[in-house]
Design a protein around this motif. Structure first.
Motif, mmCIF file in Angstrom:
data_model
loop_
_atom_site.group_PDB
_atom_site.id
_atom_site.type_symbol
_atom_site.label_atom_id
_atom_site.label_comp_id
_atom_site.label_asym_id
_atom_site.label_seq_id
_atom_site.Cartn_x
_atom_site.Cartn_y
_atom_site.Cartn_z
ATOM 1 N N ALA A 81 0.972 -1.092 -0.061
ATOM 2 C CA ALA A 81 -0.026 0.023 -0.190
ATOM 3 C C ALA A 81 0.957 1.027 0.197
ATOM 4 O O ALA A 81 2.045 1.140 0.651
ATOM 5 C CB ALA A 81 -0.776 0.174 1.183
ATOM 6 N N PHE A 82 0.252 2.227 -0.559
ATOM 7 C CA PHE A 82 1.344 3.603 -0.764
ATOM 8 C C PHE A 82 2.383 3.235 -1.433
ATOM 9 O O PHE A 82 3.519 3.890 -1.153
ATOM 10 C CB PHE A 82 1.371 4.154 0.484
ATOM 11 N N GLY A 83 2.491 2.468 -2.162
ATOM 12 C CA GLY A 83 3.772 2.004 -3.054
ATOM 13 C C GLY A 83 4.998 1.326 -2.242
ATOM 14 O O GLY A 83 5.280 0.319 -2.583
ATOM 15 N N THR B 204 7.050 1.271 5.593
ATOM 16 C CA THR B 204 7.837 2.442 5.232
ATOM 17 C C THR B 204 7.747 3.508 6.547
ATOM 18 O O THR B 204 8.929 4.111 6.991
ATOM 19 C CB THR B 204 7.256 2.991 4.194
ATOM 20 N N CYS B 205 6.499 3.674 7.044
ATOM 21 C CA CYS B 205 6.367 4.531 8.000
ATOM 22 C C CYS B 205 6.444 3.762 9.271
ATOM 23 O O CYS B 205 6.752 4.090 10.526
ATOM 24 C CB CYS B 205 5.094 5.585 8.103
ATOM 25 N N HIS B 206 5.632 2.627 9.302
ATOM 26 C CA HIS B 206 5.367 1.989 10.852
ATOM 27 C C HIS B 206 6.494 1.302 11.272
ATOM 28 O O HIS B 206 6.508 0.499 12.364
ATOM 29 C CB HIS B 206 4.015 1.306 10.803
ATOM 30 N N ASN C 130 7.300 5.674 15.182
ATOM 31 C CA ASN C 130 5.822 5.662 14.538
ATOM 32 C C ASN C 130 5.003 4.484 15.496
ATOM 33 O O ASN C 130 5.737 3.623 15.921
ATOM 34 C CB ASN C 130 5.441 5.500 13.267
ATOM 35 N N PRO C 131 3.424 4.341 15.454
ATOM 36 C CA PRO C 131 2.906 3.565 16.261
ATOM 37 C C PRO C 131 3.205 1.897 15.568
ATOM 38 O O PRO C 131 3.562 1.990 14.295
ATOM 39 C CB PRO C 131 1.432 3.816 15.853
ATOM 40 N N GLN C 132 3.753 1.066 16.777
ATOM 41 C CA GLN C 132 4.110 -0.372 16.231
ATOM 42 C C GLN C 132 2.967 -0.869 16.331
ATOM 43 O O GLN C 132 2.187 -1.587 17.418
ATOM 44 C CB GLN C 132 5.063 -0.757 17.427
ATOM 45 N N LYS D 278 -5.370 10.087 10.572
ATOM 46 C CA LYS D 278 -5.033 10.425 11.855
ATOM 47 C C LYS D 278 -3.785 11.207 11.915
ATOM 48 O O LYS D 278 -2.713 10.667 11.928
ATOM 49 C CB LYS D 278 -5.367 9.604 13.028
ATOM 50 N N GLY D 279 -3.349 12.514 12.094
ATOM 51 C CA GLY D 279 -2.466 13.206 11.897
ATOM 52 C C GLY D 279 -1.400 12.952 10.893
ATOM 53 O O GLY D 279 -1.935 13.129 9.875
ATOM 54 N N GLY D 280 -0.308 12.268 11.047
ATOM 55 C CA GLY D 280 0.627 11.997 10.031
ATOM 56 C C GLY D 280 0.012 10.553 9.381
ATOM 57 O O GLY D 280 0.902 10.240 8.193
ATOM 58 N N MET D 281 -1.001 10.108 9.555
ATOM 59 C CA MET D 281 -1.299 8.819 9.051
ATOM 60 C C MET D 281 -2.557 9.205 7.809
ATOM 61 O O MET D 281 -3.490 9.667 8.263
ATOM 62 C CB MET D 281 -2.120 8.117 10.147
ATOM 63 N N PRO D 282 -2.209 9.007 6.790
ATOM 64 C CA PRO D 282 -3.050 9.098 5.596
ATOM 65 C C PRO D 282 -4.126 8.244 5.512
ATOM 66 O O PRO D 282 -4.264 7.185 6.045
ATOM 67 C CB PRO D 282 -2.197 9.008 4.187
ATOM 68 N N GLU E 116 -6.595 3.311 -1.181
ATOM 69 C CA GLU E 116 -5.062 2.908 -1.352
ATOM 70 C C GLU E 116 -5.225 1.146 -1.195
ATOM 71 O O GLU E 116 -4.575 0.473 -2.054
ATOM 72 C CB GLU E 116 -4.012 3.396 -0.392
ATOM 73 N N ILE E 117 -5.748 0.768 -0.207
ATOM 74 C CA ILE E 117 -5.935 -0.576 0.150
ATOM 75 C C ILE E 117 -6.534 -1.432 -0.976
ATOM 76 O O ILE E 117 -6.184 -2.450 -1.478
ATOM 77 C CB ILE E 117 -6.581 -0.833 1.457
ATOM 78 N N MET E 118 -7.954 -0.810 -1.571
ATOM 79 C CA MET E 118 -8.788 -1.408 -2.321
ATOM 80 C C MET E 118 -7.812 -1.343 -3.755
ATOM 81 O O MET E 118 -8.547 -2.111 -4.608
ATOM 82 C CB MET E 118 -9.864 -0.561 -2.407
HETATM 83 C C1 HEC Z 1 3.376 8.395 5.529
HETATM 84 C C2 HEC Z 1 3.512 7.464 6.765
HETATM 85 C C3 HEC Z 1 2.478 6.364 6.812
HETATM 86 C C4 HEC Z 1 1.889 5.296 6.209
HETATM 87 C C5 HEC Z 1 2.379 5.165 4.681
HETATM 88 C C6 HEC Z 1 0.922 4.529 6.966
HETATM 89 N N1 HEC Z 1 0.793 5.448 8.350
HETATM 90 FE FE1 HEC Z 1 -0.153 4.464 9.871
HETATM 91 N N2 HEC Z 1 0.384 5.978 10.853
HETATM 92 C C7 HEC Z 1 1.245 7.104 10.558
HETATM 93 C C8 HEC Z 1 1.597 7.838 11.769
HETATM 94 C C9 HEC Z 1 2.575 8.945 11.751
HETATM 95 C C10 HEC Z 1 0.753 7.537 12.560
HETATM 96 C C11 HEC Z 1 0.533 8.486 14.097
HETATM 97 C C12 HEC Z 1 -0.687 9.358 13.840
HETATM 98 C C13 HEC Z 1 -0.988 9.995 15.205
HETATM 99 O O1 HEC Z 1 -1.087 9.355 16.126
HETATM 100 O O2 HEC Z 1 -1.177 11.246 15.213
HETATM 101 C C14 HEC Z 1 -0.231 6.279 12.064
HETATM 102 C C15 HEC Z 1 -1.091 5.872 12.938
HETATM 103 C C16 HEC Z 1 -1.700 4.593 12.558
HETATM 104 C C17 HEC Z 1 -2.701 4.066 13.181
HETATM 105 C C18 HEC Z 1 -3.339 4.199 14.477
HETATM 106 C C19 HEC Z 1 -2.655 3.718 15.642
HETATM 107 C C20 HEC Z 1 -3.150 4.167 16.954
HETATM 108 O O3 HEC Z 1 -2.666 3.502 18.127
HETATM 109 O O4 HEC Z 1 -3.772 5.329 16.913
HETATM 110 C C21 HEC Z 1 -3.112 3.011 12.229
HETATM 111 C C22 HEC Z 1 -4.102 1.756 12.886
HETATM 112 C C23 HEC Z 1 -2.342 2.910 11.167
HETATM 113 N N3 HEC Z 1 -1.453 4.098 11.400
HETATM 114 C C24 HEC Z 1 -2.265 1.891 10.387
HETATM 115 C C25 HEC Z 1 -1.811 1.881 9.009
HETATM 116 C C26 HEC Z 1 -1.719 1.116 8.019
HETATM 117 C C27 HEC Z 1 -2.674 -0.330 7.974
HETATM 118 C C28 HEC Z 1 -1.009 1.484 6.948
HETATM 119 C C29 HEC Z 1 -0.901 0.763 5.454
HETATM 120 C C30 HEC Z 1 -2.058 0.716 4.758
HETATM 121 C C31 HEC Z 1 -0.386 2.545 7.190
HETATM 122 N N4 HEC Z 1 -0.741 3.134 8.617
HETATM 123 C C32 HEC Z 1 0.296 3.414 6.618
HETATM 124 C C33 HEC Z 1 2.160 7.166 9.281
HETATM 125 C C34 HEC Z 1 1.765 6.276 8.155
#
Ligand code: HEC
Length: 112
Positions: free
Chosen positions: A36-38, A43-45, A50-52, A75-79, A84-86
């Motif tokens: 997802a997202f290329g 890439t982020c997680h 970033n959240p594990q 959510k915030g930096g989370m797009p 993208e998944i679909m």
């Molecule tokens: C561009 C970077 C980026 C990508 C790509 C990304 N994430 Fe995130 N994600 C983040 C960031 C940064 C946060 C924390 C956001 C916050 O708490 O403000 C986050 C938060 C989350 C959370 C919430 C965790 C919590 O405890 O609140 C989930 C669930 C999540 N991401 C799932 C995914 C999944 C699944 C994918 C792939 C489909 C994905 N993310 C792709 C950056 C990214």
């Protein structure tokens, strides 16, 4: 006698079928996570700051409903991620609905 053989065979087959479906689900979840997202969610997680996701899910801090909400709304930096998944080939090929794709991804993270 005959009947019990049929019953046993049916149970064995449905067990195999259920296992095959579960394997497919995890495989699709993995592909979404990696693509997802290329470059994938990792890439982020997979960066420590970033959240594990797997640790949060296993620790009971990220339930299925909240997971889905963040994917749908961002959510915030989370797009936002559902569109993208679909778009993923594996999801298209399996004919998964949004619900099924999100479930597959959650199950994969839970199993990691
Ligand atoms: C561009 C970077 C980026 C990508 C790509 C990304 N994430 Fe995130 N994600 C983040 C960031 C940064 C946060 C924390 C956001 C916050 O708490 O403000 C986050 C938060 C989350 C959370 C919430 C965790 C919590 O405890 O609140 C989930 C669930 C999540 N991401 C799932 C995914 C999944 C699944 C994918 C792939 C489909 C994905 N993310 C792709 C950056 C990214």
């Amino acid at each position: 006698m005959k009947k019990s053989v049929v019953v046993a065979a049916t149970i064995a087959l449905s067990g195999l079928f259920g296992q095959a479906l579960a394997d497919e689900q995890l495989e699709i979840g993995k592909k979404i996570y990696e693509r997802a997202f290329g470059r994938g969610c990792g890439t982020c997680h997979d960066i420590a700051s970033n959240p594990q996701l797997t640790a949060l899910i296993k620790g009971g801090q990220l339930d299925r409903a909240r997971f889905e909400q963040v994917l749908r709304e961002g959510k915030g930096g989370m797009p936002k991620a559902v569109g993208e998944i679909m778009k993923q080939k594996a999801v298209e090929k399996a004919g998964y609905s949004e619900e099924q794709a999100i479930e597959a991804l959650y199950k994969y993270l839970e199993s990691k």
